[in-house]
Motif scaffolding. Structure first.
Motif, PDB file in Angstrom:
ATOM      1  N   THR A  52     -32.946 -61.082  82.969  1.00  0.00           N
ATOM      2  CA  THR A  52     -33.984 -59.772  82.839  1.00  0.00           C
ATOM      3  C   THR A  52     -33.714 -59.091  84.280  1.00  0.00           C
ATOM      4  O   THR A  52     -33.199 -59.753  85.283  1.00  0.00           O
ATOM      5  CB  THR A  52     -35.509 -60.180  83.216  1.00  0.00           C
ATOM      6  N   GLY A  67     -44.168 -55.559  76.856  1.00  0.00           N
ATOM      7  CA  GLY A  67     -43.130 -56.511  77.052  1.00  0.00           C
ATOM      8  C   GLY A  67     -43.766 -57.820  75.816  1.00  0.00           C
ATOM      9  O   GLY A  67     -44.634 -57.736  75.472  1.00  0.00           O
ATOM     10  N   SER A  77     -44.929 -62.855  79.096  1.00  0.00           N
ATOM     11  CA  SER A  77     -44.505 -62.592  80.269  1.00  0.00           C
ATOM     12  C   SER A  77     -45.902 -62.354  81.191  1.00  0.00           C
ATOM     13  O   SER A  77     -46.721 -61.429  80.804  1.00  0.00           O
ATOM     14  CB  SER A  77     -43.526 -61.330  80.286  1.00  0.00           C
ATOM     15  N   ALA A 117     -45.552 -58.280  81.731  1.00  0.00           N
ATOM     16  CA  ALA A 117     -46.072 -57.460  80.302  1.00  0.00           C
ATOM     17  C   ALA A 117     -47.396 -57.573  80.050  1.00  0.00           C
ATOM     18  O   ALA A 117     -48.256 -56.571  79.789  1.00  0.00           O
ATOM     19  CB  ALA A 117     -45.197 -58.115  79.246  1.00  0.00           C
ATOM     20  N   TRP A 160     -38.293 -56.743  75.906  1.00  0.00           N
ATOM     21  CA  TRP A 160     -37.540 -56.204  77.147  1.00  0.00           C
ATOM     22  C   TRP A 160     -36.196 -55.560  76.786  1.00  0.00           C
ATOM     23  O   TRP A 160     -35.725 -54.948  77.457  1.00  0.00           O
ATOM     24  CB  TRP A 160     -37.220 -57.079  78.211  1.00  0.00           C
ATOM     25  N   SER A 161     -35.504 -55.844  75.719  1.00  0.00           N
ATOM     26  CA  SER A 161     -34.460 -55.419  75.300  1.00  0.00           C
ATOM     27  C   SER A 161     -34.414 -54.110  74.677  1.00  0.00           C
ATOM     28  O   SER A 161     -35.278 -53.394  74.316  1.00  0.00           O
ATOM     29  CB  SER A 161     -33.831 -56.314  74.280  1.00  0.00           C
ATOM     30  N   ASN A 195     -40.651 -51.436  80.217  1.00  0.00           N
ATOM     31  CA  ASN A 195     -39.720 -51.480  81.175  1.00  0.00           C
ATOM     32  C   ASN A 195     -38.423 -50.384  80.708  1.00  0.00           C
ATOM     33  O   ASN A 195     -38.779 -49.982  79.433  1.00  0.00           O
ATOM     34  CB  ASN A 195     -38.676 -52.909  81.056  1.00  0.00           C
ATOM     35  N   ASP A 255     -39.558 -49.902  86.022  1.00  0.00           N
ATOM     36  CA  ASP A 255     -38.491 -50.700  86.981  1.00  0.00           C
ATOM     37  C   ASP A 255     -37.745 -49.512  87.716  1.00  0.00           C
ATOM     38  O   ASP A 255     -37.438 -49.978  88.850  1.00  0.00           O
ATOM     39  CB  ASP A 255     -37.482 -51.356  85.881  1.00  0.00           C
TER      40      ASP A 255
END
Length: 334
Positions: free
Chosen positions: A68, A181, A185, A188, A214-215, A239, A267
């Motif tokens: 990450t 997220g 997490s 998140a 997250w991807s 993110n 981010d």
């Protein structure tokens, strides 16, 4: 050291002071000692120093993943800050986030000779509700909710989220959808909670939550769903990578950004200003997070004590071209 002292014509104590960079040695003597060191190819023995002083000048870092953005950038900042203080970093990735694995990691770090440890605790443990660390370890935890038991350093997740949501509401959007997220997490979880709170404070009912991992790929699939919602004119992604996939999906479905849909990320990765369009996002100061983690453990080492609680590093909303007022007409959902 005795050989260096003999050739330089000084005491072993003077050699020690020169090799450690201590003041109080005149320049002529210092140069004689350095010349003798060079002639003999002498290097101070760090292991012997550690045994003598009872310190190793090494910080252990435990993390559950290096995949990450947050973890990688936090680790980079920790390593940089530690080097500036004359400390090395020993990294120990933990494959599975369980209490036993964390205990095992601390045991291995003890064998590797460290002065203190930083745990990058970005996800919940799978087998325990709360993190429990060995009582003798000098530790600072990054990205966790353990502030009542340990010293925690974290980004102001709630403050950054409120800024993002209020920015979109301030542009005139009726509500803000959230691409969250992963559920395990901590970050998140806090961003989702703050998103709900910000909407409720504004008198709005939060729309259904959409979750990613997250991807960019998960952002893309979520974007395909959100693109079918004509009442969705503003999205806060947890993110920047998910925001990138979201932008692609909206573009493929003919939803223009920001004319039809505004998007905000979180981010402020280096590439976010090169997205199409450049992404409005919440900037995290990872360098400051890393610096405070190192500052905390070194204070623990030097003062042999540290207060529990959470230190929050402020965020900053960076406004770019992916946000704008909503379209004049929004077709209500049936």
């Amino acid at each position: 050291m005795a050989d260096v002292a003999r050739i330089a014509g000084v005491s072993s104590q003077t050699v020690s002071r020169v090799s450690n960079g201590f003041p109080g040695v005149n320049e002529e003597t210092r140069q004689r000692v350095l010349s003798a060191m060079k002639e003999l190819r002498y290097r101070p023995n760090s292991a012997a120093r550690a045994l003598k002083r009872g310190e190793f000048r090494t910080i252990g870092v435990i993390t559950f993943t290096l995949s990450t953005t947050g973890n990688v950038r936090t680790l980079e900042a920790i390593a940089t800050s530690a080097a500036q203080e004359g400390y090395a970093v020993t990294l120990l990735p933990v494959a599975v986030p369980t209490q036993d694995e964390v205990r095992g990691a601390f045991s291995r770090l003890g064998e590797l000779a460290i002065d203190a440890a930083i745990v990058i605790m970005e996800v919940h443990l799978l087998d325990e509700a709360r993190l429990s660390l060995p009582p003798h370890v000098k530790v600072v935890v990054a990205d966790s909710d353990a502030g009542d038991r340990y010293t925690v350093v974290d980004t102001d997740q709630a403050g950054g989220t409120h800024d993002a949501v209020n920015h979109l509401l301030g542009l005139g959007h009726a509500t803000v959808w959230h691409l969250a997220g992963p559920e395990e997490s901590y970050a998140a979880q806090r961003r989702t909670g703050a998103w709900r709170a910000a909407l409720e404070e504004a008198g709005q009912v939060p729309p259904p939550l959409v979750r990613g991992d997250w991807s960019a790929e998960s952002g893309y699939h979520a974007g395909l769903l959100l693109a079918e919602r004509p009442d969705c004119t503003a999205i806060f992604a947890a993110n920047d990578q998910m925001a990138l996939g979201l932008l692609r999906a909206l573009n493929e479905r003919g939803r223009k950004v920001p004319e039809d849909v505004s998007v905000v990320g979180f981010d402020d990765i280096a590439e976010s200003s090169s997205f199409q369009p450049p992404l409005t996002t919440v900037h995290q100061d990872f360098a400051e997070v890393g610096r405070r983690c190192v500052e905390g453990v070194l204070h623990h080492v030097r003062e042999n004590g540290l207060e529990h609680g959470t230190a929050l590093v402020p965020t900053k909303l960076v406004v770019r071209a992916s946000t704008a007022p909503p379209p004049r007409k929004v077709i209500p959902c049936s």
